[in-house]
Write a protein that holds these residues in place. Structure first.
Motif, PDB file in Angstrom:
ATOM      1  N   UNK A 103       3.770 -66.383 -31.723  1.00  0.00           N
ATOM      2  CA  UNK A 103       4.659 -67.506 -32.398  1.00  0.00           C
ATOM      3  C   UNK A 103       6.212 -66.800 -32.310  1.00  0.00           C
ATOM      4  N   UNK A 104       6.942 -67.961 -32.380  1.00  0.00           N
ATOM      5  CA  UNK A 104       8.246 -67.584 -32.022  1.00  0.00           C
ATOM      6  C   UNK A 104       9.112 -66.789 -33.395  1.00  0.00           C
ATOM      7  N   UNK A 105       8.471 -66.700 -34.544  1.00  0.00           N
ATOM      8  CA  UNK A 105       8.824 -65.561 -35.372  1.00  0.00           C
ATOM      9  C   UNK A 105       8.450 -64.303 -35.192  1.00  0.00           C
ATOM     10  N   UNK A 106       7.869 -64.055 -34.132  1.00  0.00           N
ATOM     11  CA  UNK A 106       7.554 -62.452 -33.693  1.00  0.00           C
ATOM     12  C   UNK A 106       8.327 -61.871 -32.984  1.00  0.00           C
ATOM     13  N   UNK A 107       8.225 -60.581 -32.777  1.00  0.00           N
ATOM     14  CA  UNK A 107       9.182 -59.905 -31.927  1.00  0.00           C
ATOM     15  C   UNK A 107       8.843 -60.119 -30.573  1.00  0.00           C
ATOM     16  N   UNK A 108       9.913 -60.299 -29.837  1.00  0.00           N
ATOM     17  CA  UNK A 108       9.701 -60.615 -28.215  1.00  0.00           C
ATOM     18  C   UNK A 108       8.994 -59.425 -27.469  1.00  0.00           C
ATOM     19  N   UNK A 109       8.214 -59.850 -26.685  1.00  0.00           N
ATOM     20  CA  UNK A 109       7.233 -58.850 -25.979  1.00  0.00           C
ATOM     21  C   UNK A 109       7.983 -57.985 -24.957  1.00  0.00           C
ATOM     22  N   UNK A 110       9.210 -58.600 -24.615  1.00  0.00           N
ATOM     23  CA  UNK A 110      10.031 -57.721 -23.589  1.00  0.00           C
ATOM     24  C   UNK A 110      11.271 -57.142 -24.540  1.00  0.00           C
ATOM     25  N   UNK A 111      11.067 -56.938 -25.877  1.00  0.00           N
ATOM     26  CA  UNK A 111      12.118 -55.818 -26.441  1.00  0.00           C
ATOM     27  C   UNK A 111      11.687 -54.582 -25.702  1.00  0.00           C
ATOM     28  N   UNK A 112      12.874 -53.805 -25.725  1.00  0.00           N
ATOM     29  CA  UNK A 112      12.755 -52.361 -25.176  1.00  0.00           C
ATOM     30  C   UNK A 112      11.754 -51.512 -25.628  1.00  0.00           C
ATOM     31  N   UNK A 113      11.762 -51.434 -26.997  1.00  0.00           N
ATOM     32  CA  UNK A 113      10.854 -50.592 -27.610  1.00  0.00           C
ATOM     33  C   UNK A 113       9.348 -50.996 -27.388  1.00  0.00           C
ATOM     34  N   UNK A 114       9.036 -52.562 -27.378  1.00  0.00           N
ATOM     35  CA  UNK A 114       7.975 -53.020 -27.236  1.00  0.00           C
ATOM     36  C   UNK A 114       7.246 -52.623 -26.275  1.00  0.00           C
TER      37      UNK A 114
END
Length: 272
Positions: free
Chosen positions: A158-169
């Motif tokens: 969902x769009x209120x979740x953290x981006x999957x391509x966030x550096x830490x993720x």
């Protein structure tokens, strides 16, 4: 291996053109880079970068400690081609740029892919997970790693979740974000229902069934809905789901961290 001169760029200042992507820009600014239609993201460590390259992700620039140029990063640099700049410099300077010592030695700025359609992710899938409002990058990365290892066919955020391509993720997932198809989803429950999925919301309610309930395992197409770390799933997601599911606990423990809970759910409903 000997690099072509145009590949290797020695930097002596933090203001060197091109290196701002590795330290000066926020995650939001990386996503909005004008020279890249879909923006950029950062992958760390030779292992993770290799997974991304093998999955078809396009490198735009590399930041590398000198010792890794002929070492851990050599095959990566060779495969990226002559047009991708490879920035290097003193260890202390690179630490100032990124904000921490490069313990893994290599960062790669990569082009974001065009987002996939939900229908494309779900086509042929038996098990998908919905990451619903999970904002912690560590948890998102861990969910992706479990999804890849335990047989989940696709991930929907969902769009209120953290981006999957966030550096830490990306780092926590050990590159699993490049292995499992994923995309963003609006209105997950009705959308998935229209695509032929039954939905299982992971939550503690009076109508929750056990994760070991045979009906869950026998569903031909099942979407596992995981909620945020603190408050869990919103009421609408619980009330609208076909199943509400709990993991049996002992010693009075009522819940697990969302990353741990996802691994248990995937093993029971996908991996077995």
């Amino acid at each position: 291996m000997t690099l072509h001169p145009q590949n290797l760029i020695e930097i002596t200042t933090l203001s060197h053109p091109g290196v701002e992507v590795f330290g000066a820009l926020t995650e939001a600014q990386l996503r909005q880079r004008k020279e890249c239609e879909q923006g950029l993201f950062i992958a760390e460590s030779p292992k993770v970068i290799r997974v991304a390259l093998d999955a078809g992700y396009e490198p735009m620039a590399l930041l590398c400690e000198r010792k890794h140029i002929e070492g851990d990063a050599a095959s990566i640099i060779a495969d990226m081609g002559d047009d991708v700049p490879v920035y290097t410099g003193e260890r202390d300077l690179l630490a100032q740029l990124t904000g921490y010592t490069l313990t893994r030695g290599v960062l790669c700025a990569m082009r974001r892919p065009q987002p996939k359609a939900v229908e494309e992710i779900c086509n042929g899938a038996r098990r998908v997970v919905v990451i619903h409002g999970v904002v912690d990058a560590t948890n998102v990365g861990a969910i992706f790693r479990s999804a890849a290892a335990l047989g989940v066919d696709g991930v929907l955020l969902t769009r209120d979740s953290c981006d999957a391509l966030n550096r830490r993720a990306v780092r926590v997932s050990m590159g699993s974000v490049f292995l499992v198809p994923w995309t963003w989803i609006d209105n997950p429950l009705p959308t998935l229902s229209a695509l032929g999925f039954r939905t299982a919301a992971m939550a503690l309610t009076e109508r929750s069934v056990s994760l070991s309930d045979e009906r869950l395992r026998s569903e031909p197409r099942l979407a596992i809905v995981m909620g945020t770390e603190g408050d869990g799933l919103p009421a609408a997601a619980i009330e609208g789901a076909d199943y509400v599911v709990r993991i049996p606990m002992r010693h009075g423990v009522d819940s697990l961290n969302v990353a741990a809970a996802s691994a248990v759910a995937f093993w029971e409903l996908c991996g077995r």
